[in-house]
Write a protein that holds these residues in place. Structure first.
Motif, mmCIF file in Angstrom:
data_model
loop_
_atom_site.group_PDB
_atom_site.id
_atom_site.type_symbol
_atom_site.label_atom_id
_atom_site.label_comp_id
_atom_site.label_asym_id
_atom_site.label_seq_id
_atom_site.Cartn_x
_atom_site.Cartn_y
_atom_site.Cartn_z
ATOM 1 N N GLU A 1 7.627 -4.566 -8.240
ATOM 2 C CA GLU A 1 7.258 -5.463 -7.137
ATOM 3 C C GLU A 1 7.915 -6.828 -7.345
ATOM 4 O O GLU A 1 7.843 -7.390 -8.430
ATOM 5 C CB GLU A 1 5.728 -5.596 -7.072
ATOM 6 N N SER A 2 8.509 -7.347 -6.277
ATOM 7 C CA SER A 2 9.245 -8.617 -6.425
ATOM 8 C C SER A 2 8.318 -9.799 -6.668
ATOM 9 O O SER A 2 8.658 -10.724 -7.395
ATOM 10 C CB SER A 2 10.104 -8.889 -5.192
ATOM 11 N N TYR B 1 -9.120 6.456 9.958
ATOM 12 C CA TYR B 1 -8.143 6.261 8.879
ATOM 13 C C TYR B 1 -8.374 7.330 7.802
ATOM 14 O O TYR B 1 -8.784 7.005 6.673
ATOM 15 C CB TYR B 1 -8.312 4.867 8.246
ATOM 16 N N SER C 1 4.905 1.447 6.157
ATOM 17 C CA SER C 1 4.209 1.746 7.409
ATOM 18 C C SER C 1 5.183 1.801 8.579
ATOM 19 O O SER C 1 4.871 2.351 9.620
ATOM 20 C CB SER C 1 3.075 0.741 7.660
ATOM 21 N N LEU D 1 -6.234 -10.770 7.971
ATOM 22 C CA LEU D 1 -7.601 -10.270 8.154
ATOM 23 C C LEU D 1 -7.475 -8.759 8.359
ATOM 24 O O LEU D 1 -6.805 -8.322 9.297
ATOM 25 C CB LEU D 1 -8.186 -10.926 9.406
ATOM 26 N N HIS D 2 -8.089 -7.973 7.495
ATOM 27 C CA HIS D 2 -7.880 -6.523 7.565
ATOM 28 C C HIS D 2 -9.147 -5.766 7.922
ATOM 29 O O HIS D 2 -10.162 -5.884 7.230
ATOM 30 C CB HIS D 2 -7.298 -6.003 6.246
ATOM 31 N N ALA D 3 -9.058 -5.021 9.028
ATOM 32 C CA ALA D 3 -10.155 -4.144 9.448
ATOM 33 C C ALA D 3 -9.750 -2.693 9.188
ATOM 34 O O ALA D 3 -8.597 -2.316 9.414
ATOM 35 C CB ALA D 3 -10.435 -4.347 10.932
ATOM 36 N N GLY E 1 1.605 -6.640 -1.010
ATOM 37 C CA GLY E 1 2.467 -6.919 0.145
ATOM 38 C C GLY E 1 1.668 -7.569 1.263
ATOM 39 O O GLY E 1 1.085 -8.643 1.081
ATOM 40 N N LEU E 2 1.556 -6.913 2.403
ATOM 41 C CA LEU E 2 0.863 -7.513 3.555
ATOM 42 C C LEU E 2 -0.656 -7.533 3.381
ATOM 43 O O LEU E 2 -1.353 -8.129 4.197
ATOM 44 C CB LEU E 2 1.235 -6.776 4.852
ATOM 45 N N LEU F 1 0.824 -1.216 0.000
ATOM 46 C CA LEU F 1 0.000 0.000 0.000
ATOM 47 C C LEU F 1 0.856 1.263 0.000
ATOM 48 O O LEU F 1 0.475 2.280 -0.589
ATOM 49 C CB LEU F 1 -0.942 -0.007 1.207
ATOM 50 N N ALA F 2 2.037 1.212 0.647
ATOM 51 C CA ALA F 2 2.887 2.407 0.689
ATOM 52 C C ALA F 2 3.400 2.753 -0.707
ATOM 53 O O ALA F 2 3.333 3.913 -1.139
ATOM 54 C CB ALA F 2 4.048 2.188 1.651
ATOM 55 N N LEU G 1 13.897 -5.946 -6.726
ATOM 56 C CA LEU G 1 15.082 -5.089 -6.622
ATOM 57 C C LEU G 1 16.210 -5.934 -6.042
ATOM 58 O O LEU G 1 16.103 -6.468 -4.938
ATOM 59 C CB LEU G 1 14.771 -3.900 -5.698
ATOM 60 N N ILE H 1 9.785 -1.074 0.107
ATOM 61 C CA ILE H 1 9.846 -2.454 0.565
ATOM 62 C C ILE H 1 9.913 -2.441 2.086
ATOM 63 O O ILE H 1 10.270 -1.416 2.682
ATOM 64 C CB ILE H 1 11.018 -3.229 -0.085
ATOM 65 N N SER I 1 0.234 0.105 9.993
ATOM 66 C CA SER I 1 -1.137 -0.229 9.600
ATOM 67 C C SER I 1 -1.339 0.162 8.141
ATOM 68 O O SER I 1 -0.473 0.787 7.533
ATOM 69 C CB SER I 1 -2.122 0.579 10.458
ATOM 70 N N MET I 2 -2.519 -0.170 7.611
ATOM 71 C CA MET I 2 -2.831 0.249 6.242
ATOM 72 C C MET I 2 -2.838 1.776 6.155
ATOM 73 O O MET I 2 -2.343 2.358 5.189
ATOM 74 C CB MET I 2 -4.190 -0.301 5.831
#
Ligand SMILES: Cc1cc2nc3c(=O)[nH]c(=O)nc-3n(C[C@H](O)[C@H](O)[C@H](O)COP(=O)(O)OP(=O)(O)OC[C@H]3O[C@@H](n4cnc5c(N)ncnc54)[C@H](O)[C@@H]3O)c2cc1C
Length: 479
Positions: free
Chosen positions: A30-31, A61, A429, A54-56, A37-38, A10-11, A237, A273, A438-439
């Motif tokens: 992206e590798s 935000y 992050s 599991l993403h809340a 990513g996460l 996301l970053a 990379l 990364i 976090s996201m």
């Protein structure tokens, strides 16, 4: 101006998105063969999705919500009732709720705590409220100062009894950082609590309506590509190539499946990364610099995400649940919470196992078996008796190094987005931004990086005189 960004989490994606908005041309490398990513996710042979985590999403935000709005996809968040729900281990199968009334903050959160009769005594509520006062009154400065204490030490200093720790905060610490209150920095919990106390809908939770790769990352990639940027998967990379003055000359990308390595040259370079792989590829001359040496103070924490498909419905609850189990952190029945995973007849539980340090090396079978044993306490009606719920299939996703481990004293090691290298920036992050690992923190870090690049390289110069664009001698705001 062309900006090479390593990492499509996301970053990295947020950085690329905001660079295109500023008139620059990002190329994201992206590798892996998957975005996010996460927040990555995969489809199995049955067409079912499984995810790294599991993403809340939270009401607190703002940068994530703004990003979704700018992409026109804010309706993909499925907002849940404003409440936090905890299992009660001492009464298997029962739940305790902190229902947040729709009144201004901080009174809404205070009311939710006062009204909960199961988990805190009056004395504990009062002591905790008094303990929180400095964080509310003195704000982020106080919160940052508390980084020297673990959250457990901080609670003890406030005179809050042990039961509070076992009741509410183990669950909160494990959910936010994947470690326990005796290990986690007080700054982390106080930052989250401050946001929840200051924003009316700060603690309101939403779930994405499908897999994050498809429903969140892909629209960012479309946005970037439509505006001339590039996003490449399978482009790891391998090495950061340097000029004689130690600025970046190019990114060396490893050729996969027998292909040649490739050099990507750009005007500026971003590492989005995560901190562990970054430390492994830092060029030798940079390792002497204090700024990069500090990265040694950070490392990713292990965590495991499980997906369990059952032959029946275990619950109708359409929300995140704090398990308060020693093994598990939060979980949700995704067949209720997520539109694209919906199933009226069968549950798909997504569960976070944390702390995971003692489990990360174990087999999937052992992890699933231990989790099912915990579910017997969480859902006694469905796992005891003659006709226990049957596990149809499972996926276990292990992440040995996820978000940075937020133990006391880590804040000082988190780097700024602007580095001492004139044409090299960081996003992620783990970098210093107002939010946790976090996201929201990832999106904000990417935005801050894009802002720093745009300030250092005003677009009028870079777009009109592209071939003449050179990085300035030093960054404006060297950390
Ligand atoms: C189980 C779990 C549950 C979570 N739950 C929540 C939650 O509920 N709410 C929340 O807000 N956050 C949650 N998070 C945290 C959140 O997912 C992360 O903070 C955020 O996604 C990190 O984004 P990032 O871009 O900084 O890093 P990453 O997502 O780690 O992205 C880094 C990218 O760089 C790539 N990369 C690595 N090495 C190279 C290389 N050499 N070349 C090119 N690319 C490379 C990686 O493949 C990856 O795509 C959770 C995380 C996990 C693991």
């Amino acid at each position: 101006m062309r900006v090479a960004i390593a990492g499509a989490g996301l970053a990295g994606l947020s950085c690329a998105k905001y660079l295109t908005d500023a008139g620059h041309t990002p190329i994201v490398l992206e590798s892996r063969d998957v975005l996010g990513g996460l927040v990555a996710a995969w489809k199995d042979s049955d067409g079912d999705w499984y995810e790294v985590g599991l993403h809340a999403f939270f009401g607190a935000y703002p940068n994530m919500l703004q990003l979704l709005k700018e992409l026109g996809i804010e309706d993909r968040l499925q907002w849940k009732e404003h409440t936090l729900i905890f299992n009660q281990p001492e009464k298997p199968g029962t739940l305790s709720r902190f229902d947040v009334p729709d009144i201004p903050s901080p009174f809404n959160v205070i009311a939710s705590i006062l009204r909960n009769k199961d988990m805190l005594t009056w004395e504990q509520k009062i002591r905790f409220a008094i303990g929180l006062l400095p964080a509310v009154v003195r704000g982020q400065k106080y919160v940052e100062d508390m980084d020297k204490y673990s959250f457990l030490e901080w609670l003890k200093r406030q005179g809050v009894g042990e039961r509070v720790t076992s009741d509410v905060f183990i669950a909160a610490c494990k959910a936010l950082t994947f470690i326990n209150p005796d290990e986690v920095s007080a700054t982390i919990l106080l930052t989250a609590l401050n946001r929840f106390l200051q924003e009316r809908y700060g603690s309101k939770i939403a779930f994405l309506d499908g897999s994050p790769t498809e429903r969140l990352c892909s629209p960012i990639v479309d946005y970037i590509r439509e505006r001339g940027g590039e996003v490449r998967l399978n482009a790891p990379l391998k090495e950061i190539l340097l000029n004689p003055d130690n600025t970046v000359k190019g990114y060396l990308i490893r050729g996969l499946n027998g292909a040649e390595d490739e050099v990507i040259a750009a005007d500026s370079y971003v590492s989005a990364i995560s901190v562990d792989p970054l430390k492994a590829i830092l060029p030798k001359p940079w390792k002497q610099m204090e700024f990069f040496q500090k990265l040694e103070g950070l490392e990713g924490v292990p965590v495991i995400n499980l997906h369990l498909w059952f032959d029946r419905k275990l619950t109708q609850i359409d929300h995140l649940l704090f398990s308060r189990s020693p093994l598990l952190s939060v979980y949700a029945d995704m067949s209720n919470t997520c539109r694209k995973y919906a199933n009226p007849d069968r549950s798909m539980l997504e569960l976070v196992l944390a702390p995971a340090k003692d489990w990360i090396a174990k087999s999937d079978e052992e992890i699933v078996a231990a989790t099912i044993a915990e579910l017997e306490k969480l859902f006694p009606d469905h796992f005891g008796g003659d006709n226990p719920a049957k596990l149809l299939k499972s996926h276990v996703v292990k992440t040995p190094r996820s978000v940075y481990k937020a133990t006391p004293g880590r804040q000082q090691y988190r780097p700024a987005q602007v580095t001492p290298i004139a044409n090299f920036y960081l996003a992620g992050s783990y970098t210093m931004q107002r939010y946790l690992g976090s996201m929201e923190g990832a999106v904000l870090s990417g935005k801050l990086t894009a802002q720093a690049i745009s300030e250092a390289f005003p677009v009028a110069i870079s777009s009109n005189l592209q071939t003449l664009t050179r990085p300035p001698a030093t960054n404006a705001a060297t950390a």
